[in-house]
Design a protein around this motif. Sequence first.
Motif, mmCIF file in Angstrom:
data_model
loop_
_atom_site.group_PDB
_atom_site.id
_atom_site.type_symbol
_atom_site.label_atom_id
_atom_site.label_comp_id
_atom_site.label_asym_id
_atom_site.label_seq_id
_atom_site.Cartn_x
_atom_site.Cartn_y
_atom_site.Cartn_z
ATOM 1 N N HIS A 67 34.302 42.484 38.003
ATOM 2 C CA HIS A 67 35.263 41.927 37.055
ATOM 3 C C HIS A 67 36.437 42.879 36.831
ATOM 4 O O HIS A 67 36.264 44.091 36.701
ATOM 5 C CB HIS A 67 34.578 41.646 35.719
ATOM 6 C CG HIS A 67 35.411 40.821 34.798
ATOM 7 N ND1 HIS A 67 35.670 39.491 35.019
ATOM 8 C CD2 HIS A 67 36.071 41.160 33.661
ATOM 9 C CE1 HIS A 67 36.442 39.038 34.045
ATOM 10 N NE2 HIS A 67 36.700 40.029 33.212
ATOM 11 N N PHE A 69 39.487 43.331 34.116
ATOM 12 C CA PHE A 69 39.778 42.887 32.758
ATOM 13 C C PHE A 69 41.273 42.704 32.537
ATOM 14 O O PHE A 69 42.106 43.339 33.186
ATOM 15 C CB PHE A 69 39.210 43.895 31.750
ATOM 16 C CG PHE A 69 37.706 43.925 31.753
ATOM 17 C CD1 PHE A 69 36.983 43.108 30.906
ATOM 18 C CD2 PHE A 69 37.020 44.767 32.627
ATOM 19 C CE1 PHE A 69 35.594 43.119 30.922
ATOM 20 C CE2 PHE A 69 35.633 44.788 32.647
ATOM 21 C CZ PHE A 69 34.924 43.965 31.793
ATOM 22 N N ASP A 70 41.618 41.840 31.598
ATOM 23 C CA ASP A 70 43.008 41.539 31.261
ATOM 24 C C ASP A 70 43.576 42.700 30.451
ATOM 25 O O ASP A 70 43.673 42.662 29.227
ATOM 26 C CB ASP A 70 43.071 40.233 30.465
ATOM 27 C CG ASP A 70 44.503 39.782 30.196
ATOM 28 O OD1 ASP A 70 45.437 40.462 30.678
ATOM 29 O OD2 ASP A 70 44.685 38.758 29.517
ATOM 30 N N SER A 71 43.912 43.759 31.173
ATOM 31 C CA SER A 71 44.410 44.983 30.557
ATOM 32 C C SER A 71 45.276 45.697 31.588
ATOM 33 O O SER A 71 45.732 45.081 32.552
ATOM 34 C CB SER A 71 43.240 45.860 30.097
ATOM 35 O OG SER A 71 43.699 46.974 29.368
ATOM 36 N N ASN A 76 41.526 49.626 33.151
ATOM 37 C CA ASN A 76 40.467 49.113 34.019
ATOM 38 C C ASN A 76 39.744 50.242 34.734
ATOM 39 O O ASN A 76 38.521 50.208 34.873
ATOM 40 C CB ASN A 76 41.052 48.130 35.035
ATOM 41 C CG ASN A 76 40.993 46.700 34.559
ATOM 42 O OD1 ASN A 76 39.955 46.058 34.595
ATOM 43 N ND2 ASN A 76 42.124 46.214 34.060
ATOM 44 N N GLY A 114 46.673 41.116 34.229
ATOM 45 C CA GLY A 114 46.461 39.703 33.936
ATOM 46 C C GLY A 114 44.988 39.334 33.895
ATOM 47 O O GLY A 114 44.107 40.128 34.244
ATOM 48 N N GLU A 115 44.725 38.118 33.462
ATOM 49 C CA GLU A 115 43.354 37.633 33.353
ATOM 50 C C GLU A 115 42.687 37.627 34.716
ATOM 51 O O GLU A 115 43.246 37.111 35.695
ATOM 52 C CB GLU A 115 43.355 36.223 32.762
ATOM 53 C CG GLU A 115 41.976 35.699 32.412
ATOM 54 C CD GLU A 115 42.032 34.330 31.736
ATOM 55 O OE1 GLU A 115 40.961 33.840 31.340
ATOM 56 O OE2 GLU A 115 43.141 33.777 31.611
ATOM 57 N N HIS A 116 41.512 38.239 34.790
ATOM 58 C CA HIS A 116 40.752 38.366 36.044
ATOM 59 C C HIS A 116 41.557 39.070 37.135
ATOM 60 O O HIS A 116 41.281 38.900 38.318
ATOM 61 C CB HIS A 116 40.288 36.995 36.543
ATOM 62 C CG HIS A 116 39.474 36.227 35.553
ATOM 63 N ND1 HIS A 116 38.271 36.690 35.049
ATOM 64 C CD2 HIS A 116 39.711 35.029 34.939
ATOM 65 C CE1 HIS A 116 37.785 35.804 34.187
ATOM 66 N NE2 HIS A 116 38.632 34.804 34.093
ATOM 67 N N ARG A 118 44.704 38.611 38.011
ATOM 68 C CA ARG A 118 45.459 37.641 38.818
ATOM 69 C C ARG A 118 46.788 38.186 39.315
ATOM 70 O O ARG A 118 47.365 37.640 40.256
ATOM 71 C CB ARG A 118 45.683 36.346 38.035
ATOM 72 C CG ARG A 118 46.577 36.508 36.808
ATOM 73 C CD ARG A 118 46.775 35.192 36.082
ATOM 74 N NE ARG A 118 47.611 35.383 34.896
ATOM 75 C CZ ARG A 118 47.388 34.792 33.734
ATOM 76 N NH1 ARG A 118 46.357 33.971 33.611
ATOM 77 N NH2 ARG A 118 48.195 34.997 32.714
#
Length: 201
Positions: A67, A69-71, A76, A114-116, A118
């Motif tokens: 995973h 993360f949206d950070s 991360n 971004g989320e996941h 992206r």
Amino acid sequence: TVAPGTHVAVEGPSGSGKSTLAATLVRFLDPVSGSARVLSATGSVELAHLASDDVRRAIGWAAQDAHVFDSTIAANVRLARPSATDDEVWAALDRAALGGFVRSLPDGVLTAVGEHGRALSGGERQRLTLARLLLAEHRIVVLDEPTEHLDDDTARRLLVEALHALADRTVVILTHRPDLLPGVPTVLRLAAADDGPPPSA
């Protein structure tokens, strides 16, 4: 059997059980038959007799679908070790063959993914999760298809840097591209379910 501090590759086609083996080594799964054991201060112990969190503190897994993360990129990577310095984060990114890309970004390690993840390509996400693992202090490391989504030159460079960084740790590399491995002394082959037994060494 993988001796402490050695590197072993396990190769095989999709569906041969490589990711199942990885999940067993970090105790997301327990063996249906046979056993998985690890050396401890008191000798060899079944993974099933240890708490799952204790197993995953000792054994790190860079999964294909780990995973993101949206950070930020830095956040991360620091999930592995929140106290890591900026220099340690950059060193992990460089060893994962991602440092040059991150330096080219306007916000560098403060770039939001971004989320996941992206905002990153599949190969960039793969290298980001590898950088996270390199920063952690697991004594046993499982790399699950670390060259997925990468061109051959980048894959070879990543593996050379990663295995150099992990030179004193026990490493199990799961791959369908053993030709990209930089001199790993032992390569074991898993046969696909319909292949019959693997050839004898």
